[in-house]
Design a protein around this motif. Structure first.
Motif, short mmCIF file in Angstrom:
data_model
loop_
_atom_site.label_atom_id
_atom_site.label_comp_id
_atom_site.label_asym_id
_atom_site.label_seq_id
_atom_site.Cartn_x
_atom_site.Cartn_y
_atom_site.Cartn_z
N LEU A 1 9.21 21.70 20.21
CA LEU A 1 9.24 22.36 18.90
C LEU A 1 8.33 21.63 17.92
O LEU A 1 8.79 20.84 17.09
CB LEU A 1 10.67 22.41 18.34
CG LEU A 1 11.72 23.15 19.17
CD1 LEU A 1 13.04 23.18 18.42
CD2 LEU A 1 11.26 24.57 19.50
N PRO A 2 7.02 21.89 17.96
CA PRO A 2 6.12 21.28 16.98
C PRO A 2 6.52 21.73 15.57
O PRO A 2 6.92 22.88 15.36
CB PRO A 2 4.74 21.85 17.36
CG PRO A 2 4.88 22.36 18.74
CD PRO A 2 6.32 22.78 18.90
N TYR B 1 9.13 25.45 12.34
CA TYR B 1 10.21 24.65 12.91
C TYR B 1 10.47 23.34 12.15
O TYR B 1 11.60 22.85 12.15
CB TYR B 1 9.95 24.34 14.38
CG TYR B 1 10.64 25.31 15.31
CD1 TYR B 1 12.02 25.46 15.30
CD2 TYR B 1 9.91 26.09 16.21
CE1 TYR B 1 12.67 26.35 16.14
CE2 TYR B 1 10.56 26.99 17.07
CZ TYR B 1 11.93 27.11 17.02
OH TYR B 1 12.57 27.99 17.86
N GLY B 2 9.46 22.78 11.53
CA GLY B 2 9.69 21.55 10.77
C GLY B 2 10.75 21.74 9.71
O GLY B 2 11.71 20.97 9.60
N ALA B 3 10.59 22.79 8.91
CA ALA B 3 11.55 23.09 7.85
C ALA B 3 12.89 23.52 8.42
O ALA B 3 13.95 23.19 7.87
CB ALA B 3 10.99 24.17 6.94
N LEU B 4 12.87 24.25 9.53
CA LEU B 4 14.13 24.70 10.15
C LEU B 4 14.96 23.52 10.64
O LEU B 4 16.18 23.46 10.44
CB LEU B 4 13.83 25.65 11.30
CG LEU B 4 13.43 27.07 10.91
CD1 LEU B 4 12.83 27.81 12.10
CD2 LEU B 4 14.63 27.83 10.37
N ILE B 5 14.30 22.56 11.28
CA ILE B 5 15.01 21.38 11.77
C ILE B 5 15.60 20.59 10.62
O ILE B 5 16.76 20.15 10.66
CB ILE B 5 14.07 20.52 12.63
CG1 ILE B 5 13.75 21.24 13.95
CG2 ILE B 5 14.69 19.15 12.91
CD1 ILE B 5 12.65 20.60 14.76
N GLU B 6 14.81 20.40 9.57
CA GLU B 6 15.30 19.66 8.40
C GLU B 6 16.45 20.41 7.73
O GLU B 6 17.42 19.79 7.27
CB GLU B 6 14.16 19.43 7.40
CG GLU B 6 13.11 18.44 7.89
CD GLU B 6 13.72 17.10 8.29
OE1 GLU B 6 14.54 16.56 7.51
OE2 GLU B 6 13.37 16.60 9.38
N LYS C 1 22.32 14.93 13.75
CA LYS C 1 21.03 14.34 14.13
C LYS C 1 20.32 15.27 15.11
O LYS C 1 20.95 15.86 15.98
CB LYS C 1 21.26 12.98 14.79
CG LYS C 1 20.00 12.34 15.37
CD LYS C 1 20.34 11.07 16.14
CE LYS C 1 19.10 10.50 16.83
NZ LYS C 1 19.43 9.30 17.64
N VAL C 2 19.00 15.40 14.95
CA VAL C 2 18.21 16.19 15.88
C VAL C 2 17.26 15.26 16.63
O VAL C 2 16.38 14.62 16.03
CB VAL C 2 17.42 17.30 15.17
CG1 VAL C 2 16.55 18.07 16.19
CG2 VAL C 2 18.36 18.27 14.46
N ASN C 3 17.47 15.17 17.92
CA ASN C 3 16.63 14.36 18.79
C ASN C 3 15.54 15.27 19.36
O ASN C 3 15.83 16.18 20.13
CB ASN C 3 17.49 13.77 19.92
CG ASN C 3 16.67 13.03 20.96
OD1 ASN C 3 15.70 12.37 20.64
ND2 ASN C 3 17.08 13.14 22.22
N GLU C 4 14.28 15.03 18.99
CA GLU C 4 13.19 15.92 19.35
C GLU C 4 12.38 15.36 20.52
O GLU C 4 11.73 14.33 20.39
CB GLU C 4 12.28 16.15 18.14
CG GLU C 4 13.00 16.77 16.95
CD GLU C 4 12.09 16.95 15.75
OE1 GLU C 4 11.04 17.60 15.90
OE2 GLU C 4 12.42 16.42 14.67
N LEU D 1 10.12 33.45 9.48
CA LEU D 1 9.19 34.34 8.77
C LEU D 1 8.23 33.55 7.90
O LEU D 1 7.03 33.85 7.82
CB LEU D 1 9.98 35.34 7.93
CG LEU D 1 9.16 36.44 7.24
CD1 LEU D 1 8.45 37.31 8.27
CD2 LEU D 1 10.07 37.29 6.35
N LYS D 2 8.74 32.50 7.26
CA LYS D 2 7.86 31.65 6.45
C LYS D 2 6.81 30.96 7.30
O LYS D 2 5.74 30.59 6.81
CB LYS D 2 8.70 30.61 5.69
CG LYS D 2 9.54 31.20 4.56
CD LYS D 2 10.39 30.12 3.89
CE LYS D 2 11.26 30.72 2.80
NZ LYS D 2 12.14 29.69 2.18
N GLY D 3 7.12 30.78 8.58
CA GLY D 3 6.16 30.18 9.51
C GLY D 3 5.24 31.21 10.13
O GLY D 3 4.60 30.94 11.15
#
Length: 316
Positions: free
Chosen positions: A46-47, A53-58, A67-70, A304-306
């Motif tokens: 998930l780049p 995805y960056g904003a979704l993970i945060e 915690k999200v282990n990527e 959608l924002k992505g």
């Protein structure tokens, strides 16, 4: 994205949530508690610049305190499947809980017993053609194959697949992944073949391979995985990739260089990706909560924002 019917799921904070029914509002509280007790979600491939995805993970971490282990953000769909296989007996940090893969990988993963069923609360809003009836995998978003072009180097952008064979594009064209494992690259080869074969789906695969063979023989193909950095540096000034990734690069690069995003005139291919939970997920409740988050209005609007086109509908 998704809305609607919530069917009661009997869940306990101490017991694995194994039901594939649609979650209800009250059972969601139990799911949140169970996921928070696990404390971690392990994702893979998930780049942060892929589909928002960056904003979704945060957002997920902030909302639930998990915690999200990527793992391996640049992995392809095939790599995700192999990660599940390699970590069947591993409950540590290298075992993915969830996967986001190309459409064809969903049915094959189910057939191999690598994923488990789960139906999110908004299940009914996902088109039947984009989900497994038993809930083993489900469509999330899709994009259209495009040409991402560095306009500082390429003065006239290619308009169609055949243009890529022209001598003015020598040593310029790259795929955004390895077609042996990456769905994005596989889809690029298929789209080129669909154009070359005059729209014949049955012949598109072979035609695509021949297209890239010719592209390589002419010296136009660059055997480097195309990303924003080599695009900006001029190593791969033309990249074949999903439109949402190209548009995200355009935003990130902020005009340095100027980026053109072109949908080819023929061989237009839209690719659906699907979500699934590993059958061996170390954190099954966190995995299910992640799915509920992604398929809620909040998650769907994040995609959608992505620049991704959602596979379901929102209530707002």
């Amino acid at each position: 994205m998704l809305s609607n019917a919530r069917k009661i799921l009997s869940l306990s904070t101490a017991v694995l949530i194994a039901s594939t029914s649609i979650a209800a509002a009250d059972s969601m509280e139990d799911l949140v508690k169970a996921a928070q007790a696990e404390g971690t979600l392990t994702t893979i491939a998930l780049p942060h610049d892929w589909c928002g995805y960056g904003a979704l993970i945060e957002g997920f971490k902030a909302k639930y305190g998990i915690k999200v282990n990527e793992l391996n953000p640049d992995a392809g769909s095939g790599d995700e499947i192999e990660a599940i296989k390699a970590n069947k007996d591993n409950k540590g940090d290298q075992a993915p809980d969830v996967i986001d893969v190309g459409l064809s990988f969903g049915p094959s993963a189910k057939a191999e017993g690598l994923i488990q069923p789960y139906k999110v609360a908004t299940w009914d809003t996902i088109p039947d053609t984009a989900k497994d009836a038993e809930g083993y995998w489900y469509g999330d978003y899709y994009g259209v194959m495009a040409f991402e072009v560095n306009k500082d180097i390429v003065k006239e952008s290619p308009k169609d697949w055949a243009d890529l064979q022209k001598p003015e594009y020598a040593n310029m064209v790259a795929l955004a992944g390895d077609p042996r494992t990456a769905n994005q690259a596989i889809s690029g080869v298929f789209a080129a073949g669909l154009s070359a074969s005059g729209g014949d789906v049955a012949k598109a695969g072979e035609a695509g391979l021949n297209f890239f063979k010719e592209l390589n023989e002419k010296g136009n193909f660059v055997p480097v995985i195309g990303k924003s950095a080599p695009l900006a540096q001029g190593t791969t000034p033309i990249i074949i990739r999903w439109d949402y990734n190209a548009l995200a690069d355009r935003d990130t690069l902020k005009g340095n260089p100027d980026v053109d995003v072109v949908i080819p005139a023929t061989g237009v291919v839209a690719g659906v990706y699907v979500q699934a939970i590993s059958a061996y997920a170390p954190h099954p409740n966190a995995a299910k909560l992640w799915m509920e988050y992604l398929y809620s209005d909040e998650g769907q609007l994040g995609w959608l924002k992505g620049y991704c086109t959602r596979s379901a509908s929102t209530t707002s």
